[in-house]
Design a protein around this motif. Structure first.
Motif, PDB file in Angstrom:
ATOM      1  N   ILE A   1       0.607  -0.936   0.167  1.00 13.30           N
ATOM      2  CA  ILE A   1       0.133  -0.416   0.025  1.00 13.30           C
ATOM      3  C   ILE A   1       1.024   1.531   0.266  1.00 13.30           C
ATOM      4  O   ILE A   1       0.399   1.859  -1.114  1.00 13.30           O
ATOM      5  CB  ILE A   1      -0.902   0.514   1.014  1.00 13.30           C
ATOM      6  CG1 ILE A   1      -2.160  -1.367   1.041  1.00 13.30           C
ATOM      7  CG2 ILE A   1      -1.919   1.403   0.777  1.00 13.30           C
ATOM      8  CD1 ILE A   1      -3.095  -1.506   2.149  1.00 13.30           C
ATOM      9  N   LEU A   2       1.577   1.081   0.361  1.00 14.72           N
ATOM     10  CA  LEU A   2       3.243   2.169   1.142  1.00 14.72           C
ATOM     11  C   LEU A   2       3.671   2.146   0.011  1.00 14.72           C
ATOM     12  O   LEU A   2       4.775   0.885   0.070  1.00 14.72           O
ATOM     13  CB  LEU A   2       4.027   2.182   1.995  1.00 14.72           C
ATOM     14  CG  LEU A   2       2.508   2.774   3.272  1.00 14.72           C
ATOM     15  CD1 LEU A   2       3.285   3.461   4.447  1.00 14.72           C
ATOM     16  CD2 LEU A   2       1.964   4.225   2.791  1.00 14.72           C
ATOM     17  N   ARG A   3       5.003   2.683  -0.602  1.00 13.74           N
ATOM     18  CA  ARG A   3       5.848   1.882  -1.647  1.00 13.74           C
ATOM     19  C   ARG A   3       7.701   3.015  -1.141  1.00 13.74           C
ATOM     20  O   ARG A   3       7.246   3.631  -1.840  1.00 13.74           O
ATOM     21  CB  ARG A   3       5.810   1.823  -3.326  1.00 13.74           C
ATOM     22  CG  ARG A   3       4.515   0.992  -3.735  1.00 13.74           C
ATOM     23  CD  ARG A   3       3.949   1.192  -4.830  1.00 13.74           C
ATOM     24  NE  ARG A   3       4.106   2.949  -4.849  1.00 13.74           N
ATOM     25  CZ  ARG A   3       2.360   3.086  -5.667  1.00 13.74           C
ATOM     26  NH1 ARG A   3       1.592   2.184  -5.302  1.00 13.74           N
ATOM     27  NH2 ARG A   3       1.951   4.468  -5.255  1.00 13.74           N
ATOM     28  N   PRO A   4       7.991   2.007  -0.637  1.00  8.33           N
ATOM     29  CA  PRO A   4       9.338   3.131   0.172  1.00  8.33           C
ATOM     30  C   PRO A   4      10.535   3.578  -1.073  1.00  8.33           C
ATOM     31  O   PRO A   4      10.609   2.760  -2.140  1.00  8.33           O
ATOM     32  CB  PRO A   4       9.904   2.925   1.348  1.00  8.33           C
ATOM     33  CG  PRO A   4       9.610   1.556   1.076  1.00  8.33           C
ATOM     34  CD  PRO A   4       7.919   1.250   0.189  1.00  8.33           C
ATOM     35  N   ASP A   5      10.783   4.311  -0.696  1.00  7.60           N
ATOM     36  CA  ASP A   5      12.197   4.403  -1.938  1.00  7.60           C
ATOM     37  C   ASP A   5      13.526   3.343  -2.259  1.00  7.60           C
ATOM     38  O   ASP A   5      13.504   2.553  -1.231  1.00  7.60           O
ATOM     39  CB  ASP A   5      12.706   6.027  -1.815  1.00  7.60           C
ATOM     40  CG  ASP A   5      13.678   5.980  -0.962  1.00  7.60           C
ATOM     41  OD1 ASP A   5      13.832   5.427   0.043  1.00  7.60           O
ATOM     42  OD2 ASP A   5      13.828   7.613  -0.339  1.00  7.60           O
ATOM     43  N   ASP A   6      14.524   3.079  -2.774  1.00  6.63           N
ATOM     44  CA  ASP A   6      15.311   2.559  -2.566  1.00  6.63           C
ATOM     45  C   ASP A   6      15.863   2.496  -1.276  1.00  6.63           C
ATOM     46  O   ASP A   6      16.826   1.050  -0.342  1.00  6.63           O
ATOM     47  CB  ASP A   6      16.289   2.577  -3.369  1.00  6.63           C
ATOM     48  CG  ASP A   6      15.344   2.239  -5.000  1.00  6.63           C
ATOM     49  OD1 ASP A   6      15.111   1.430  -4.928  1.00  6.63           O
ATOM     50  OD2 ASP A   6      16.207   2.648  -6.012  1.00  6.63           O
ATOM     51  N   ASP A   7      16.042   3.488  -0.732  1.00  7.06           N
ATOM     52  CA  ASP A   7      16.852   3.845   0.741  1.00  7.06           C
ATOM     53  C   ASP A   7      15.388   2.975   2.022  1.00  7.06           C
ATOM     54  O   ASP A   7      15.553   3.444   3.626  1.00  7.06           O
ATOM     55  CB  ASP A   7      17.182   5.250   1.114  1.00  7.06           C
ATOM     56  CG  ASP A   7      18.537   5.518   0.117  1.00  7.06           C
ATOM     57  OD1 ASP A   7      18.954   4.528  -0.048  1.00  7.06           O
ATOM     58  OD2 ASP A   7      18.440   6.777  -0.216  1.00  7.06           O
ATOM     59  N   GLY A   8      14.471   2.606   1.891  1.00  4.58           N
ATOM     60  CA  GLY A   8      13.088   2.385   3.018  1.00  4.58           C
ATOM     61  C   GLY A   8      12.687   3.736   3.458  1.00  4.58           C
ATOM     62  O   GLY A   8      12.280   3.687   4.266  1.00  4.58           O
ATOM     63  N   ARG A   9      12.585   4.742   2.560  1.00  9.23           N
ATOM     64  CA  ARG A   9      12.304   6.209   3.633  1.00  9.23           C
ATOM     65  C   ARG A   9      10.775   6.580   2.142  1.00  9.23           C
ATOM     66  O   ARG A   9      10.696   6.169   1.031  1.00  9.23           O
ATOM     67  CB  ARG A   9      13.125   6.821   3.117  1.00  9.23           C
ATOM     68  CG  ARG A   9      14.470   6.929   3.753  1.00  9.23           C
ATOM     69  CD  ARG A   9      15.101   7.929   3.890  1.00  9.23           C
ATOM     70  NE  ARG A   9      14.739   8.990   4.111  1.00  9.23           N
ATOM     71  CZ  ARG A   9      15.687   9.566   5.380  1.00  9.23           C
ATOM     72  NH1 ARG A   9      15.342   8.853   6.608  1.00  9.23           N
ATOM     73  NH2 ARG A   9      14.993  11.148   5.857  1.00  9.23           N
ATOM     74  N   LEU A  10      10.178   7.159   2.877  1.00  8.75           N
ATOM     75  CA  LEU A  10       9.010   7.028   2.977  1.00  8.75           C
ATOM     76  C   LEU A  10       9.170   8.612   2.700  1.00  8.75           C
ATOM     77  O   LEU A  10       9.422   9.831   2.988  1.00  8.75           O
ATOM     78  CB  LEU A  10       7.482   6.915   4.023  1.00  8.75           C
ATOM     79  CG  LEU A  10       7.509   5.325   3.945  1.00  8.75           C
ATOM     80  CD1 LEU A  10       6.438   4.986   5.128  1.00  8.75           C
ATOM     81  CD2 LEU A  10       7.176   4.872   2.818  1.00  8.75           C
ATOM     82  N   THR A  11       7.462   9.818   2.303  1.00 11.19           N
ATOM     83  CA  THR A  11       7.103  10.641   1.633  1.00 11.19           C
ATOM     84  C   THR A  11       5.861  11.372   2.336  1.00 11.19           C
ATOM     85  O   THR A  11       5.720  10.501   3.116  1.00 11.19           O
ATOM     86  CB  THR A  11       7.009  10.784   0.467  1.00 11.19           C
ATOM     87  OG1 THR A  11       5.519  10.823   0.092  1.00 11.19           O
ATOM     88  CG2 THR A  11       7.958  10.629  -0.302  1.00 11.19           C
ATOM     89  N   VAL A  12       6.185  12.699   2.483  1.00 13.51           N
ATOM     90  CA  VAL A  12       5.715  13.192   3.352  1.00 13.51           C
ATOM     91  C   VAL A  12       3.761  12.852   3.380  1.00 13.51           C
ATOM     92  O   VAL A  12       2.562  12.477   3.477  1.00 13.51           O
ATOM     93  CB  VAL A  12       4.995  14.352   3.549  1.00 13.51           C
ATOM     94  CG1 VAL A  12       6.202  15.171   4.516  1.00 13.51           C
ATOM     95  CG2 VAL A  12       5.196  15.450   2.587  1.00 13.51           C
ATOM     96  N   ASN A  13       3.523  13.249   1.252  1.00 13.56           N
ATOM     97  CA  ASN A  13       2.196  11.833   0.588  1.00 13.56           C
ATOM     98  C   ASN A  13       2.252  10.483   1.730  1.00 13.56           C
ATOM     99  O   ASN A  13       1.146  10.706   1.712  1.00 13.56           O
ATOM    100  CB  ASN A  13       2.244  12.151  -0.597  1.00 13.56           C
ATOM    101  CG  ASN A  13       2.853  13.503  -0.768  1.00 13.56           C
ATOM    102  OD1 ASN A  13       2.138  14.678  -0.441  1.00 13.56           O
ATOM    103  ND2 ASN A  13       3.093  13.629  -2.149  1.00 13.56           N
ATOM    104  N   ASP A  14       3.180  10.111   1.957  1.00 15.50           N
ATOM    105  CA  ASP A  14       2.243   8.776   2.416  1.00 15.50           C
ATOM    106  C   ASP A  14       2.537   8.640   3.674  1.00 15.50           C
ATOM    107  O   ASP A  14       1.656   8.269   4.059  1.00 15.50           O
ATOM    108  CB  ASP A  14       4.106   7.817   2.365  1.00 15.50           C
ATOM    109  CG  ASP A  14       4.713   7.209   0.675  1.00 15.50           C
ATOM    110  OD1 ASP A  14       3.345   7.245   0.370  1.00 15.50           O
ATOM    111  OD2 ASP A  14       6.001   7.378   0.674  1.00 15.50           O
TER     112      ASP A  14
END
Length: 82
Positions: free
Chosen positions: A28-41
């Motif tokens: 449901i959430l897709r983190p970046d390659d470093d495992g980090r999320l965004t404020v939209n997440d």
């Protein structure tokens, strides 16, 4: 866009980090390659919490995502940037 850790996203959304990890596991959430999320997440996490608090089961929501019936991509639209 600002990147945040799972723990930071959970704190900002008012949920447990395990809940965020579960949303990642369910894709449901897709983190970046470093495992980090965004404020939209973080907004997505809050919306998922509201849906679950309203009685919708996480497994059912995840099934909708898996089948391509549901998406939270609309939360990336400029209208949701505050």
């Amino acid at each position: 866009m600002t990147a945040v850790t799972v723990a930071q996203a959970a704190d900002r959304a008012g949920v447990d980090p395990g809940d965020v990890e579960d949303l990642v596991r369910l894709r449901i959430l897709r983190p970046d390659d470093d495992g980090r999320l965004t404020v939209n997440d973080v907004r997505r996490i809050r919306l998922m919490k509201m849906l679950e608090d309203g009685g919708l089961p996480r497994s059912g929501i995840a099934a909708g995502f898996e089948q391509g019936l549901l998406t939270l991509d609309f939360m990336d639209a400029p209208e949701y940037q505050r």
